[in-house]
Design a protein around this motif. Sequence first.
Motif, short mmCIF file in Angstrom:
data_model
loop_
_atom_site.label_atom_id
_atom_site.label_comp_id
_atom_site.label_asym_id
_atom_site.label_seq_id
_atom_site.Cartn_x
_atom_site.Cartn_y
_atom_site.Cartn_z
N TYR A 1 -0.33 6.46 -4.19
CA TYR A 1 -1.69 6.41 -4.73
C TYR A 1 -2.51 5.22 -4.23
O TYR A 1 -3.72 5.34 -4.06
CB TYR A 1 -1.63 6.39 -6.26
CG TYR A 1 -1.19 7.72 -6.82
CD1 TYR A 1 -2.13 8.66 -7.24
CD2 TYR A 1 0.15 8.06 -6.87
CE1 TYR A 1 -1.74 9.90 -7.72
CE2 TYR A 1 0.55 9.29 -7.35
CZ TYR A 1 -0.40 10.21 -7.77
OH TYR A 1 0.00 11.44 -8.22
N VAL A 2 -1.87 4.09 -4.03
CA VAL A 2 -2.63 2.92 -3.58
C VAL A 2 -1.69 1.95 -2.88
O VAL A 2 -0.54 1.76 -3.31
CB VAL A 2 -3.33 2.22 -4.78
CG1 VAL A 2 -2.32 1.76 -5.81
CG2 VAL A 2 -4.22 1.08 -4.32
N ASP A 3 -2.16 1.38 -1.78
CA ASP A 3 -1.37 0.40 -1.04
C ASP A 3 -1.71 -1.00 -1.53
O ASP A 3 -2.85 -1.46 -1.41
CB ASP A 3 -1.67 0.50 0.46
CG ASP A 3 -1.18 1.81 1.06
OD1 ASP A 3 -0.12 2.29 0.61
OD2 ASP A 3 -1.86 2.35 1.95
N LEU A 4 -0.70 -1.68 -2.10
CA LEU A 4 -0.91 -3.04 -2.57
C LEU A 4 -0.61 -4.03 -1.45
O LEU A 4 0.32 -3.85 -0.67
CB LEU A 4 0.01 -3.33 -3.77
CG LEU A 4 -0.16 -2.47 -5.02
CD1 LEU A 4 0.84 -2.88 -6.08
CD2 LEU A 4 -1.58 -2.56 -5.56
N ASN A 5 -1.39 -5.11 -1.42
CA ASN A 5 -1.09 -6.15 -0.45
C ASN A 5 0.00 -7.07 -1.01
O ASN A 5 0.46 -6.90 -2.15
CB ASN A 5 -2.36 -6.94 -0.07
CG ASN A 5 -2.99 -7.62 -1.28
OD1 ASN A 5 -2.30 -8.15 -2.15
ND2 ASN A 5 -4.31 -7.60 -1.34
N ARG A 6 0.41 -8.04 -0.22
CA ARG A 6 1.54 -8.89 -0.61
C ARG A 6 1.27 -9.65 -1.90
O ARG A 6 2.13 -9.72 -2.78
CB ARG A 6 1.85 -9.88 0.52
CG ARG A 6 3.06 -10.78 0.23
CD ARG A 6 3.40 -11.64 1.42
NE ARG A 6 3.76 -10.82 2.57
CZ ARG A 6 4.09 -11.32 3.76
NH1 ARG A 6 4.08 -12.63 3.95
NH2 ARG A 6 4.41 -10.52 4.76
N ALA A 7 0.07 -10.19 -2.05
CA ALA A 7 -0.26 -10.95 -3.26
C ALA A 7 -0.27 -10.04 -4.49
O ALA A 7 0.22 -10.43 -5.57
CB ALA A 7 -1.61 -11.63 -3.09
N GLN A 8 -0.81 -8.85 -4.33
CA GLN A 8 -0.85 -7.91 -5.46
C GLN A 8 0.56 -7.49 -5.87
O GLN A 8 0.86 -7.39 -7.05
CB GLN A 8 -1.67 -6.68 -5.07
CG GLN A 8 -3.16 -6.94 -4.94
CD GLN A 8 -3.89 -5.78 -4.30
OE1 GLN A 8 -3.34 -5.02 -3.50
NE2 GLN A 8 -5.17 -5.61 -4.67
N LYS A 9 1.43 -7.26 -4.89
CA LYS A 9 2.80 -6.89 -5.19
C LYS A 9 3.53 -8.01 -5.92
O LYS A 9 4.32 -7.76 -6.83
CB LYS A 9 3.55 -6.54 -3.90
CG LYS A 9 3.14 -5.21 -3.29
CD LYS A 9 3.94 -4.91 -2.02
CE LYS A 9 3.52 -3.56 -1.43
NZ LYS A 9 4.26 -3.25 -0.18
N LYS A 10 3.25 -9.24 -5.55
CA LYS A 10 3.87 -10.38 -6.21
C LYS A 10 3.47 -10.44 -7.67
O LYS A 10 4.30 -10.65 -8.57
CB LYS A 10 3.49 -11.68 -5.50
CG LYS A 10 4.15 -12.92 -6.08
CD LYS A 10 3.78 -14.16 -5.28
CE LYS A 10 4.45 -15.40 -5.87
NZ LYS A 10 4.09 -16.63 -5.11
N HIS A 11 2.17 -10.24 -7.94
CA HIS A 11 1.69 -10.23 -9.33
C HIS A 11 2.32 -9.06 -10.09
O HIS A 11 2.74 -9.21 -11.25
CB HIS A 11 0.17 -10.11 -9.36
CG HIS A 11 -0.55 -11.39 -9.09
ND1 HIS A 11 -0.63 -12.40 -10.02
CD2 HIS A 11 -1.24 -11.82 -8.00
CE1 HIS A 11 -1.33 -13.40 -9.53
NE2 HIS A 11 -1.71 -13.08 -8.29
N PHE A 12 2.36 -7.90 -9.44
CA PHE A 12 2.91 -6.72 -10.10
C PHE A 12 4.38 -6.92 -10.43
O PHE A 12 4.83 -6.59 -11.54
CB PHE A 12 2.74 -5.50 -9.21
CG PHE A 12 3.33 -4.25 -9.79
CD1 PHE A 12 2.63 -3.49 -10.72
CD2 PHE A 12 4.61 -3.83 -9.42
CE1 PHE A 12 3.18 -2.35 -11.27
CE2 PHE A 12 5.16 -2.70 -9.96
CZ PHE A 12 4.45 -1.95 -10.90
N ASP A 13 5.16 -7.46 -9.50
CA ASP A 13 6.59 -7.66 -9.74
C ASP A 13 6.84 -8.63 -10.89
O ASP A 13 7.78 -8.45 -11.67
CB ASP A 13 7.27 -8.17 -8.47
CG ASP A 13 7.39 -7.08 -7.40
OD1 ASP A 13 7.27 -5.89 -7.76
OD2 ASP A 13 7.59 -7.43 -6.23
N SER A 14 5.98 -9.64 -11.00
CA SER A 14 6.12 -10.58 -12.10
C SER A 14 5.88 -9.90 -13.44
O SER A 14 6.63 -10.10 -14.41
CB SER A 14 5.12 -11.74 -11.92
OG SER A 14 5.18 -12.62 -13.03
#
Length: 279
Positions: free
Chosen positions: A37-50
């Motif tokens: 549905y959406v491609d997250l960038n590296r910073a967004q993935k880091k926030h999401f994983d947290s």
Amino acid sequence: MARVLAAILLVLGLSGCSTTFVYNNLNWLVHWYLDDYVDLNRAQKKHFDSKMADWLAWHRNQQLPRYLDDLQALKQQLETGEMTVLQWQEVFSRGRGHWASLLNYLAPDLADLSLLLTDEQVESLFTALEKQQLKREEEREELTPQERLERDVENRLEDLQEWTGKLNSTQKADVAKWTEGFQPTFEARMAYRRAWQAEAKRMLLMREDNESWRQGFIELLARPQVFQSNELQLADKANREHYANMLVSMNSQLSEKQKRHILKEVQALIDDLTDLISQ
């Protein structure tokens, strides 16, 4: 965002032999769903994983024990004999309550994560959601009313036999008869989803890092049912009651072997939850 919630919902199902696998691999599964549905960038993935780590810790410590209590209570009710329509409706109600608790907990974090999305990502998300809905509608239109009914019967039999084991021909015929009595909700549900998604898209494209926007979006995420039509709410209520009546009717036809199979499946879920809680 909607796909994140859908992936978390896998946990709430907690059914079948893959329960432990799903739960222990939820972080990977959510990323896999989200990528559609959406491609997250590296910073967004880091926030999401947290955030995901926090969600799993909360869910394991706070929610899984509640699911376990409910399953143990259900097993005791099943062991004592026939359950009433009211008892089944109470089981359904507790399940909806767990889902509401999950939405209430996730909503503030999802609102924060939403602020990190770009307009391009927002457009991509809702384009994908609409494409998915159009596909479902097109597939349904290809079937005649009789074919839709046959598919519904097949799906319901498959769901029931996961718990009961193989049903005999009389039981299958009874399930088919009950299935005919469910009120149709497809069109109303599609309209509900589009209404909610339209408002979600509107809010995301006007997102602002302030308390007013944040509280409005949290409300949207936590209480999507306000976008349901009165028609859909009444049909869902009627279908829950109809389903409870079907289960009561089915129980009277179950063999002792089938009853033991149900208790075995419930116990397997109890064991899975117990193991997950202790990890």
